[in-house]
Enzyme design. Structure first.
Site, PDB file in Angstrom:
ATOM      1  N   SER A  36      26.926  20.407  -3.793  1.00 21.17           N
ATOM      2  CA  SER A  36      27.728  20.086  -2.601  1.00 21.17           C
ATOM      3  C   SER A  36      28.666  20.852  -2.359  1.00 21.17           C
ATOM      4  O   SER A  36      29.276  21.074  -1.339  1.00 21.17           O
ATOM      5  CB  SER A  36      28.081  18.534  -2.653  1.00 21.17           C
TER       6      SER A  36
ATOM      7  N   LYS B 223      21.756  19.169 -13.835  1.00 20.63           N
ATOM      8  CA  LYS B 223      21.137  18.005 -13.046  1.00 20.63           C
ATOM      9  C   LYS B 223      20.029  18.764 -11.923  1.00 20.63           C
ATOM     10  O   LYS B 223      20.397  19.900 -11.724  1.00 20.63           O
ATOM     11  CB  LYS B 223      22.164  17.369 -12.309  1.00 20.63           C
TER      12      LYS B 223
ATOM     13  N   GLU C 189      20.806   8.412  -4.967  1.00 19.94           N
ATOM     14  CA  GLU C 189      21.647   8.578  -4.004  1.00 19.94           C
ATOM     15  C   GLU C 189      21.183   7.935  -2.448  1.00 19.94           C
ATOM     16  O   GLU C 189      19.989   8.179  -2.037  1.00 19.94           O
ATOM     17  CB  GLU C 189      21.731  10.095  -3.600  1.00 19.94           C
TER      18      GLU C 189
END
Ligand code: KIV
Length: 267
Positions: free
Chosen positions: A47, A116, A185
């Site tokens: 992000s 991740k 998510e």
């Protein structure tokens, strides 16, 4: 002094039903604050591309970008476990050696303790190869922003029966492959609760309801620093963008009116 958190800490928390906390950071001062509060995990998320580098999605983020920011975060994270995102095209490229090399660089050069990656059962071989190299892996299911061009938008995933069934199968495949936790998510709260009950590794939700074993938010969103858009699931704990605007306006006015610097602010 608090001990450095490890993947065992998370395992223990899930066993005794203690909620796990995770926030993103991309630099040293933010990592230090998050660490001081005692947040379990700091995610150097890709992000980064949107909330720090100003790209319209996460796809342009490189392994070099991730290493640069992970280094800064690792220097500020005394106790929190640092997880770094494997960026787009650094692991899902039908090349196990490439996945291991990218993960290895985030740990060896960046100083992360884990990585991740986004995706389901199609990534089992990559996950096993990275774990075999001694690197803990966190999974990420549901809305996977690196697939934006396939998904079309950032909407809620797993809404119909087939998609929900596939997500549960993917979570089980990731668990069997050895991930130490899974980010869920933007999926319906009931589905996230079901996944959390069906697997033994902790789930960390973002827009996935309170049934997950932990929660994560993008720090720039929850502090109100990133102002381009705010997803529905974000709770804003501050409006720092407003405060920054007021502070910088104050500085501009002071300089223009000759009020800054004062005599005592010089030598
Ligand atoms: O990149 C990121 O910040 C993430 C979180 C939204 C979980 O993957």
């Amino acid at each position: 002094m608090t001990a450095k958190k490890t993947i065992k800490t998370l395992e223990q928390k899930k066993q005794v039903n203690d909620k796990i906390t995770m926030l993103t950071a991309y630099d040293y001062p933010m990592a230090k604050v998050i660490d001081q509060v005692g947040i379990d995990l700091i995610l150097v998320g890709d992000s980064l591309g949107m909330v720090v580098l100003g790209y319209e999605d996460t796809l342009k983020v490189t392994v070099e970008d991730m290493i640069h920011h992970t280094k800064a975060v690792a220097r500020g994270a005394e106790n929190s476990l640092v997880v770094a995102d494997l960026p787009f095209m650094s692991y899902k490229v039908s090349n196990l050696a490439k996945a291991v090399e990218s993960a290895g660089r985030l740990v060896k050069e960046g100083g992360a303790q884990a990585v991740k990656l986004e995706g389901g059962s199609e990534l089992v071989a990559e996950i096993e190869a990275v774990i075999k190299a001694g690197i803990p892996v966190m999974g990420h299911l549901g809305l996977t922003p690196q697939a934006i061009n396939q998904l079309g938008d950032y909407s809620v995933q797993g809404k119909d029966y087939r998609a929900a069934k596939k997500l549960i199968e993917d979570a089980k495949a990731l668990e069997a492959a050895g991930v130490f936790a899974i980010v869920l998510e933007c999926i319906p709260a009931d589905l996230a609760t079901e996944v959390s009950e069906q697997i033994s590794v902790p789930t960390i939700g973002i827009g996935a309801g309170k049934g997950c074993d932990g929660q994560v938010l993008v720090t720039q969103d929850m502090l109100g620093i990133f102002s381009d858009f705010t997803p529905k699931f974000v709770r804003k704990y501050a409006e720092l963008n407003q405060q920054m605007l007021a502070a910088i306006k104050g500085y501009k006015e002071d300089v223009e009116k000759g009020k800054f610097p004062a005599v005592e602010e010089g030598f």
